[in-house]
Enzyme design. Structure first.
Site, PDB file in Angstrom:
ATOM      1  N   LYS A   1       2.482  -3.346   7.246  1.00  0.00           N
ATOM      2  CA  LYS A   1       2.739  -3.506   5.806  1.00  0.00           C
ATOM      3  C   LYS A   1       4.173  -3.059   5.474  1.00  0.00           C
ATOM      4  CE  LYS A   1       0.272  -4.640   2.919  1.00  0.00           C
ATOM      5  NZ  LYS A   1      -0.113  -5.991   2.368  1.00  0.00           N
TER       6      LYS A   1
ATOM      7  N   THR B   1       0.823  -1.213   0.000  1.00  0.00           N
ATOM      8  CA  THR B   1       0.000   0.000   0.000  1.00  0.00           C
ATOM      9  C   THR B   1       0.861   1.269   0.000  1.00  0.00           C
ATOM     10  OG1 THR B   1      -1.447   1.289   1.464  1.00  0.00           O
ATOM     11  CG2 THR B   1      -0.100  -0.360   2.517  1.00  0.00           C
ATOM     12  N   ASP B   2       0.272   2.364  -0.475  1.00  0.00           N
ATOM     13  CA  ASP B   2       0.986   3.654  -0.423  1.00  0.00           C
ATOM     14  C   ASP B   2       1.092   4.170   1.015  1.00  0.00           C
ATOM     15  OD1 ASP B   2      -1.694   4.319  -0.043  1.00  0.00           O
ATOM     16  OD2 ASP B   2      -1.725   5.946  -1.516  1.00  0.00           O
ATOM     17  N   GLU B   3       0.326   3.548   1.938  1.00  0.00           N
ATOM     18  CA  GLU B   3       0.302   4.074   3.313  1.00  0.00           C
ATOM     19  C   GLU B   3       1.637   3.890   4.030  1.00  0.00           C
ATOM     20  OE1 GLU B   3      -3.363   3.358   5.441  1.00  0.00           O
ATOM     21  OE2 GLU B   3      -4.446   3.040   3.577  1.00  0.00           O
TER      22      GLU B   3
ATOM     23  N   TYR C   1      -1.565  -0.619  11.004  1.00  0.00           N
ATOM     24  CA  TYR C   1      -1.728  -1.256   9.687  1.00  0.00           C
ATOM     25  C   TYR C   1      -0.540  -0.931   8.782  1.00  0.00           C
ATOM     26  CZ  TYR C   1      -3.176  -1.675   4.789  1.00  0.00           C
ATOM     27  OH  TYR C   1      -3.205  -1.956   3.438  1.00  0.00           O
TER      28      TYR C   1
HETATM   29  P1  NAD Z   1      -9.466  -7.432   2.309  1.00  0.00           P
HETATM   30  O1  NAD Z   1      -9.434  -7.153   3.777  1.00  0.00           O
HETATM   31  O2  NAD Z   1     -10.703  -7.184   1.537  1.00  0.00           O
HETATM   32  O3  NAD Z   1      -9.069  -8.971   2.053  1.00  0.00           O
HETATM   33  C1  NAD Z   1      -8.022  -9.601   2.743  1.00  0.00           C
HETATM   34  C2  NAD Z   1      -8.154 -11.110   2.517  1.00  0.00           C
HETATM   35  O4  NAD Z   1      -7.066 -11.737   3.229  1.00  0.00           O
HETATM   36  C3  NAD Z   1      -9.450 -11.705   3.061  1.00  0.00           C
HETATM   37  O5  NAD Z   1      -9.999 -12.601   2.126  1.00  0.00           O
HETATM   38  C4  NAD Z   1      -9.007 -12.428   4.321  1.00  0.00           C
HETATM   39  O6  NAD Z   1      -9.814 -13.565   4.633  1.00  0.00           O
HETATM   40  C5  NAD Z   1      -7.581 -12.841   3.964  1.00  0.00           C
HETATM   41  N1  NAD Z   1      -6.751 -13.045   5.160  1.00  0.00           N
HETATM   42  C6  NAD Z   1      -6.624 -12.203   6.213  1.00  0.00           C
HETATM   43  N2  NAD Z   1      -5.810 -12.761   7.142  1.00  0.00           N
HETATM   44  C7  NAD Z   1      -5.405 -13.960   6.644  1.00  0.00           C
HETATM   45  C8  NAD Z   1      -4.560 -14.994   7.127  1.00  0.00           C
HETATM   46  N3  NAD Z   1      -3.971 -14.907   8.327  1.00  0.00           N
HETATM   47  N4  NAD Z   1      -4.349 -16.084   6.354  1.00  0.00           N
HETATM   48  C9  NAD Z   1      -4.942 -16.192   5.140  1.00  0.00           C
HETATM   49  N5  NAD Z   1      -5.782 -15.244   4.640  1.00  0.00           N
HETATM   50  C10 NAD Z   1      -6.003 -14.152   5.384  1.00  0.00           C
HETATM   51  O7  NAD Z   1      -8.234  -6.636   1.715  1.00  0.00           O
HETATM   52  P2  NAD Z   1      -8.062  -5.896   0.307  1.00  0.00           P
HETATM   53  O8  NAD Z   1      -8.579  -4.516   0.424  1.00  0.00           O
HETATM   54  O9  NAD Z   1      -8.537  -6.776  -0.780  1.00  0.00           O
HETATM   55  O10 NAD Z   1      -6.469  -5.795   0.245  1.00  0.00           O
HETATM   56  C11 NAD Z   1      -5.693  -6.841  -0.325  1.00  0.00           C
HETATM   57  C12 NAD Z   1      -4.218  -6.472  -0.273  1.00  0.00           C
HETATM   58  O11 NAD Z   1      -4.005  -5.257  -0.976  1.00  0.00           O
HETATM   59  C13 NAD Z   1      -3.702  -6.231   1.143  1.00  0.00           C
HETATM   60  O12 NAD Z   1      -2.397  -6.744   1.231  1.00  0.00           O
HETATM   61  C14 NAD Z   1      -3.699  -4.713   1.286  1.00  0.00           C
HETATM   62  O13 NAD Z   1      -2.712  -4.289   2.203  1.00  0.00           O
HETATM   63  C15 NAD Z   1      -3.378  -4.295  -0.138  1.00  0.00           C
HETATM   64  N6  NAD Z   1      -3.876  -2.969  -0.547  1.00  0.00           N
HETATM   65  C16 NAD Z   1      -5.206  -2.646  -0.383  1.00  0.00           C
HETATM   66  C17 NAD Z   1      -5.667  -1.405  -0.810  1.00  0.00           C
HETATM   67  C18 NAD Z   1      -7.122  -1.007  -0.676  1.00  0.00           C
HETATM   68  O14 NAD Z   1      -7.465   0.140  -0.962  1.00  0.00           O
HETATM   69  N7  NAD Z   1      -8.022  -1.905  -0.286  1.00  0.00           N
HETATM   70  C19 NAD Z   1      -4.774  -0.506  -1.400  1.00  0.00           C
HETATM   71  C20 NAD Z   1      -3.429  -0.880  -1.566  1.00  0.00           C
HETATM   72  C21 NAD Z   1      -3.008  -2.118  -1.142  1.00  0.00           C
HETATM   73  P1  TYD Z   2     -10.657   3.945   4.483  1.00  0.00           P
HETATM   74  O1  TYD Z   2     -11.644   3.568   3.441  1.00  0.00           O
HETATM   75  O2  TYD Z   2     -10.737   3.297   5.837  1.00  0.00           O
HETATM   76  O3  TYD Z   2      -9.210   3.769   3.843  1.00  0.00           O
HETATM   77  P2  TYD Z   2      -7.759   4.269   4.397  1.00  0.00           P
HETATM   78  O4  TYD Z   2      -7.869   4.628   5.827  1.00  0.00           O
HETATM   79  O5  TYD Z   2      -6.936   3.037   4.199  1.00  0.00           O
HETATM   80  O6  TYD Z   2      -7.363   5.400   3.511  1.00  0.00           O
HETATM   81  O7  TYD Z   2     -10.768   5.510   4.730  1.00  0.00           O
HETATM   82  C1  TYD Z   2     -10.632   6.446   3.663  1.00  0.00           C
HETATM   83  C2  TYD Z   2     -10.691   7.829   4.245  1.00  0.00           C
HETATM   84  O8  TYD Z   2     -12.020   8.045   4.766  1.00  0.00           O
HETATM   85  C3  TYD Z   2      -9.769   8.052   5.426  1.00  0.00           C
HETATM   86  O9  TYD Z   2      -9.297   9.389   5.381  1.00  0.00           O
HETATM   87  C4  TYD Z   2     -10.648   7.850   6.655  1.00  0.00           C
HETATM   88  C5  TYD Z   2     -12.001   8.346   6.164  1.00  0.00           C
HETATM   89  N1  TYD Z   2     -13.177   7.673   6.741  1.00  0.00           N
HETATM   90  C6  TYD Z   2     -14.224   8.440   7.257  1.00  0.00           C
HETATM   91  O10 TYD Z   2     -14.187   9.684   7.273  1.00  0.00           O
HETATM   92  N2  TYD Z   2     -15.327   7.796   7.761  1.00  0.00           N
HETATM   93  C7  TYD Z   2     -15.416   6.426   7.790  1.00  0.00           C
HETATM   94  O11 TYD Z   2     -16.435   5.884   8.289  1.00  0.00           O
HETATM   95  C8  TYD Z   2     -14.331   5.653   7.255  1.00  0.00           C
HETATM   96  C9  TYD Z   2     -14.384   4.156   7.262  1.00  0.00           C
HETATM   97  C10 TYD Z   2     -13.239   6.335   6.727  1.00  0.00           C
END
Ligand code: NAD
Ligand code: TYD
Length: 350
Positions: free
Chosen positions: A160, A131-133, A156
């Site tokens: 990562k 992630t960019d975070e 988090y």
């Molecule tokens: P998500 O939370 O929707 O899905 C995570 C999946 O991992 C789930 O299916 C969960 O059951 C599985 N999981 C969790 N713990 C586990 C374990 N101990 N063993 C096996 N499986 C396990 O997450 P997402 O949003 O799809 O993100 C997927 C990846 O992409 C992550 O690594 C996240 O850090 C990265 N990412 C997400 C975003 C975003 O905006 N959602 C952006 C950049 C990177």
């Molecule tokens: P989120 O979707 O949790 O992603 P991330 O924290 O990984 O960027 O949140 C996106 C942005 O929205 C973040 O600045 C937090 C804000 N946010 C709210 O204001 N209200 C909410 O209920 C949630 C879940 C997030």
């Protein structure tokens, strides 16, 4: 036939990646390893679950012995690692889950890959999705580059960041062929309604308040999930080993502006009078350590691989709203927890 491991394939982004690979690459056998936490939902893969080149295994990546056994049995040719605890707010209330899955789980996979590939690293790749975070929080200007220093500020992002460091360490120390990508916020179908966009869609639909942290002035760079899946496909096949790539939408929104836009679309789609949904906006206590702004410079993947986001945000967000409204049963199931019974029904043969 190559055997490709995708971890976390029952989650939001993972399910898009699994579907894409199963459909596009019939010559690959796709093994989806997922623990099925609250965020993992096999209904996300309903349409491809009977494909001959797909197999699901329920497993916790924190269990080193089980992981080693699976690697030994399947001898994977490539790994795309998405499994993670992914929600910042949950990491604030329960950091240890994040340390275990995101750090220990990743090291278990690295060790297992090292063991099976020890004498044959050619054409193998361990692709770690991040992630960019990890780069921390920007002020009003500037961008995250691949060379930006790491400065994670939530449990988090710190977990990562640790996993990224370890993946890179295995490249330098053991020559494990790795690739890392760091992507901005994703949105689209199948995202668990704890994240900002699906949570807000669900609340508006139910006439519940939309909680906006602080003043809603934090900025995120949003990318449609299919564009991320496309970047992952490209990097898995054509990325340079040992390299890191940033992926982003070049699409920054203040939370409050994004939610106002979403409210407008929801009013139209639900046939409500203009301004109705926006009345649900409620400012609540800010998230602890809330990062101000994320913004990605994605020139490296654009220049090297010609990748670009395909969807304009206005189109993507409308498509997303349409999907959630057409899949209200999915939303009902994930919010009621009903989906957790799906695994038993589908996979535990009685
Ligand atoms: P998500 O939370 O929707 O899905 C995570 C999946 O991992 C789930 O299916 C969960 O059951 C599985 N999981 C969790 N713990 C586990 C374990 N101990 N063993 C096996 N499986 C396990 O997450 P997402 O949003 O799809 O993100 C997927 C990846 O992409 C992550 O690594 C996240 O850090 C990265 N990412 C997400 C975003 C975003 O905006 N959602 C952006 C950049 C990177
Ligand atoms: P989120 O979707 O949790 O992603 P991330 O924290 O990984 O960027 O949140 C996106 C942005 O929205 C973040 O600045 C937090 C804000 N946010 C709210 O204001 N209200 C909410 O209920 C949630 C879940 C997030």
């Amino acid at each position: 036939m190559k055997t490709i491991l995708i971890t976390g394939g029952a989650g939001f982004i993972g399910s898009h990646v699994v579907r894409r690979f199963v459909k596009k690459y019939p010559e690959y056998k796709i093994i989806n390893l997922d623990k099925l936490t609250y965020a993992g939902n096999l209904a996300n893969l309903h349409d491809i679950e009977n494909s001959p080149n797909y197999e699901f295994i329920r497993v916790d990546i924190v269990d080193a012995e089980v992981i080693a056994g699976i690697f030994n049995k399947y001898r994977f040719d490539g790994i795309i690692h998405l499994a993670a605890e992914s929600h910042v707010d949950r990491s604030i209330s329960n950091p240890m889950e994040f340390i275990l899955t995101n750090i220990v789980g990743t090291v278990n996979l690295l060790n297992a890959a090292r063991t099976i590939w020890e004498n044959n690293l050619a054409n193998k790749v361990f692709y770690h999705i991040s992630t960019d975070e990890v780069y921390g929080s920007l002020g009003e200007t500037g961008y995250f580059f691949e060379t930006s220093s790491y400065d994670p500020r939530s449990p988090y992002s710190a977990s990562k960041a640790s996993s990224d460091h370890l993946v890179r360490a295995y490249f330098h120390t053991y020559k494990l062929p790795i690739i890392i990508s760091n992507c901005s916020n994703n949105y689209g179908p199948y995202q668990f309604p704890e994240k900002l966009i699906p949570l807000s869609i669900n609340n508006i639909r139910n006439n519940n308040t939309i909680p906006i942290y602080g003043k809603g002035e934090n900025i995120r760079d949003w990318l449609y999930v299919e564009d991320h899946a496309n970047a992952i496909d490209l990097l898995f096949h054509k990325g340079r080993v040992g390299e890191t790539y940033n992926i982003g939408g070049n699409n920054e929104w203040k939370n409050i502006d994004l939610i106002r836009k979403l409210c407008e679309i929801m009013d139209q789609k639900l046939g409500r009078a203009e301004g109705t949904s926006a009345q649900l906006i409620t400012f609540v206590k800010d998230r602890a350590g809330h990062d101000i702004r994320y913004a990605i410079n994605a020139e490296k993947i654009q220049k090297e691989l010609g990748w670009n986001p395909s969807l304009q945000f206005e189109k993507g967000i409308e498509k997303t709203v349409e999907w959630y409204l057409a899949n209200e049963e999915w939303l009902e199931n994930v919010t009621s927890g009903e989906y957790q019974k799906y695994y038993e029904k589908q996979y535990i043969k009685r």
